[in-house]
Design a protein around this motif. Structure first.
Motif, PDB file in Angstrom:
ATOM      1  N   THR A   1      21.803   6.905  12.687  1.00 25.71           N
ATOM      2  CA  THR A   1      22.180   7.365  11.348  1.00 25.71           C
ATOM      3  C   THR A   1      21.729   8.808  11.129  1.00 25.71           C
ATOM      4  N   SER A   2      20.513   9.125  11.528  1.00 27.09           N
ATOM      5  CA  SER A   2      20.013  10.494  11.393  1.00 27.09           C
ATOM      6  C   SER A   2      20.844  11.458  12.241  1.00 27.09           C
ATOM      7  N   ALA A   3      21.200  11.037  13.451  1.00 24.01           N
ATOM      8  CA  ALA A   3      21.997  11.893  14.327  1.00 24.01           C
ATOM      9  C   ALA A   3      23.387  12.122  13.743  1.00 24.01           C
ATOM     10  N   CYS A   4      23.991  11.077  13.194  1.00 22.62           N
ATOM     11  CA  CYS A   4      25.318  11.226  12.578  1.00 22.62           C
ATOM     12  C   CYS A   4      25.252  12.123  11.341  1.00 22.62           C
ATOM     13  N   THR A   5      24.168  12.020  10.591  1.00 22.45           N
ATOM     14  CA  THR A   5      24.003  12.865   9.403  1.00 22.45           C
ATOM     15  C   THR A   5      23.895  14.330   9.804  1.00 22.45           C
ATOM     16  N   ALA A   6      23.110  14.612  10.850  1.00 22.22           N
ATOM     17  CA  ALA A   6      22.986  15.991  11.323  1.00 22.22           C
ATOM     18  C   ALA A   6      24.318  16.500  11.868  1.00 22.22           C
ATOM     19  N   LEU A   7      25.020  15.641  12.588  1.00 19.10           N
ATOM     20  CA  LEU A   7      26.338  16.031  13.098  1.00 19.10           C
ATOM     21  C   LEU A   7      27.301  16.309  11.950  1.00 19.10           C
TER      22      LEU A   7
ATOM     23  N   PRO B   1      28.622  20.994  19.531  1.00 14.87           N
ATOM     24  CA  PRO B   1      28.843  22.379  19.957  1.00 14.87           C
ATOM     25  C   PRO B   1      27.747  23.315  19.448  1.00 14.87           C
ATOM     26  N   ALA B   2      27.626  24.451  20.102  1.00 13.76           N
ATOM     27  CA  ALA B   2      26.713  25.481  19.613  1.00 13.76           C
ATOM     28  C   ALA B   2      27.215  25.995  18.267  1.00 13.76           C
ATOM     29  N   GLU B   3      26.292  26.507  17.458  1.00 15.87           N
ATOM     30  CA  GLU B   3      26.659  26.934  16.103  1.00 15.87           C
ATOM     31  C   GLU B   3      27.667  28.074  16.113  1.00 15.87           C
TER      32      GLU B   3
ATOM     33  N   THR C   1      30.170  22.480   8.133  1.00 23.32           N
ATOM     34  CA  THR C   1      30.156  23.940   8.243  1.00 23.32           C
ATOM     35  C   THR C   1      31.291  24.433   9.123  1.00 23.32           C
ATOM     36  N   ALA C   2      31.462  23.799  10.285  1.00 15.50           N
ATOM     37  CA  ALA C   2      32.502  24.236  11.215  1.00 15.50           C
ATOM     38  C   ALA C   2      33.898  24.056  10.622  1.00 15.50           C
ATOM     39  N   LEU C   3      34.136  22.907   9.975  1.00 17.67           N
ATOM     40  CA  LEU C   3      35.477  22.604   9.474  1.00 17.67           C
ATOM     41  C   LEU C   3      35.783  23.301   8.157  1.00 17.67           C
ATOM     42  N   SER C   4      34.801  23.989   7.599  1.00 16.57           N
ATOM     43  CA  SER C   4      35.085  24.799   6.408  1.00 16.57           C
ATOM     44  C   SER C   4      35.880  26.044   6.767  1.00 16.57           C
ATOM     45  N   SER C   5      35.943  26.365   8.038  1.00 12.19           N
ATOM     46  CA  SER C   5      36.732  27.509   8.484  1.00 12.19           C
ATOM     47  C   SER C   5      38.220  27.240   8.275  1.00 12.19           C
TER      48      SER C   5
END
Length: 330
Positions: free
Chosen positions: A268-274, A234-236, A280-284
């Motif tokens: 692995t890099s893509a999963c790390t970025a995700l 998703p977008a930030e 950040t999103a789920l800290s809400s």
């Protein structure tokens, strides 16, 4: 050297609190304002607790089984205002299994679990809507797997026919279902509908210890999806509601396909970025509000990320398990 770790501690603690707040009598409600337990609230709560290492046992499991049985309809299927008949039945039956019961196949579905019924059933589904269709295709297979009454080998023959049809109809170019029914990258859900469909098949193949069709092609298709638009990431500034099943489906299917060795470092890099974006999103605080079924998907996503990236995911005191490795339906 300090290793960066995406932290989900607060989210997981709030998810467990949300489960406790959702308790109604001997079950759970899906929505915060629900007054009574319901099928998907109870199943979601059990799924979250499995992921967090708090699987119900003993007397509590007995109570929850009775609650799940209370949702049974007169014809042996299960009542709920959401999802289709087979999805509801698979949700109920697989939840009964993880609560310690040896469940029975609902009577209306028994005639479908014969070898000569496998191909006609699968061929008769609407594969132009692959994501939704996978609820029936995977749901019936999940029921057949956990209701293990196979005294004469008939169930094994049905499973062999069922999987043989699925193997033969996986797309050669993408590894996804269904061949010749691939969606477009430029549509939504488009090709992601095929990925979401295939996730439901993949966790059942995994349950059986069966190799997945064309895993390298699944990786390639998954990376195209990730790099094209916002169907996966998703977008930030998107609301937290954009996080859940899509990301779980992608991380599970693409991450596990990369075990083949194909583009593994890229995945692995893509999963790390995700994972960073997800943390950040789920800290809400909103991440554990609303639909408990969706909260289950977010917890399932974190559990799969922790499986894939054990040194990069901070889960605090929780030792996570992938929900679908324990209960083969979600």
């Amino acid at each position: 050297m300090t290793i960066h770790r995406s932290s989900f501690r607060g989210f997981l603690e709030r998810a467990l609190e949300r489960v406790s707040e959702s308790r109604r009598a001997d079950g759970y409600t899906r929505l915060p304002d629900g007054e009574h337990p319901d099928l998907y609230g109870t199943a979601a709560a059990v799924g979250i607790r499995i992921a967090l290492g708090d699987r119900p046992v003993g007397h509590e499991a007995d109570e929850l089984r009775r609650t799940v049985h209370s949702f049974a309809a007169p014809d042996g299927m299960f009542d709920d205002p959401t999802h289709g008949r087979i999805h509801r039945a698979a949700t109920a039956v697989t939840t009964l299994m993880v609560l310690g019961e040896s469940p029975s196949v609902p009577i209306p579905l028994q005639g479908l679990l014969h070898a000569d019924a496998a191909a006609p059933f699968l061929a008769g589904l609407d594969w132009d809507e692959p994501w939704l269709t996978s609820h029936d295709a995977a749901g019936l297979l999940a029921i057949g797997l956990v209701c293990a009454d196979d005294t004469d080998g008939a169930r094994s023959r049905w499973i062999a026919e069922y999987l043989g049809w699925l193997d033969a109809h996986a797309d050669d170019e993408t590894g996804l279902w269904l061949r010749d029914r691939m969606g477009s990258l430029d549509e939504d859900p488009g090709l992601f509908g095929n990925m979401g469909c295939s996730f439901h098949m993949h966790f059942l193949y995994e349950w059986l210890g069966r190799g997945w069709p064309h895993p390298d092609r699944v990786v390639d298709a998954g990376m195209r999806l990730l790099q094209h638009g916002e169907s996966v990431l998703p977008a930030e500034d998107d609301p937290v509601d954009a996080w859940g099943f899509r990301q779980l489906d992608w991380v599970y299917s693409v991450g596990r396909s990369a075990r083949s060795g194909h583009r593994t470092s890229e995945v692995t890099s893509a999963c790390t970025a995700l994972a960073d974006r997800a943390a950040t999103a789920l800290s809400s605080p909103d991440a554990t509000d609303g639909d408990l079924h969706a909260v289950q998907a977010r917890v399932g996503l974190v559990a799969e990320l922790a499986t894939r990236l054990p040194d990069s995911i901070d889960t605090g005191a929780f030792s996570l398990r992938s929900i679908v490795d324990v209960r083969p339906f979600i």
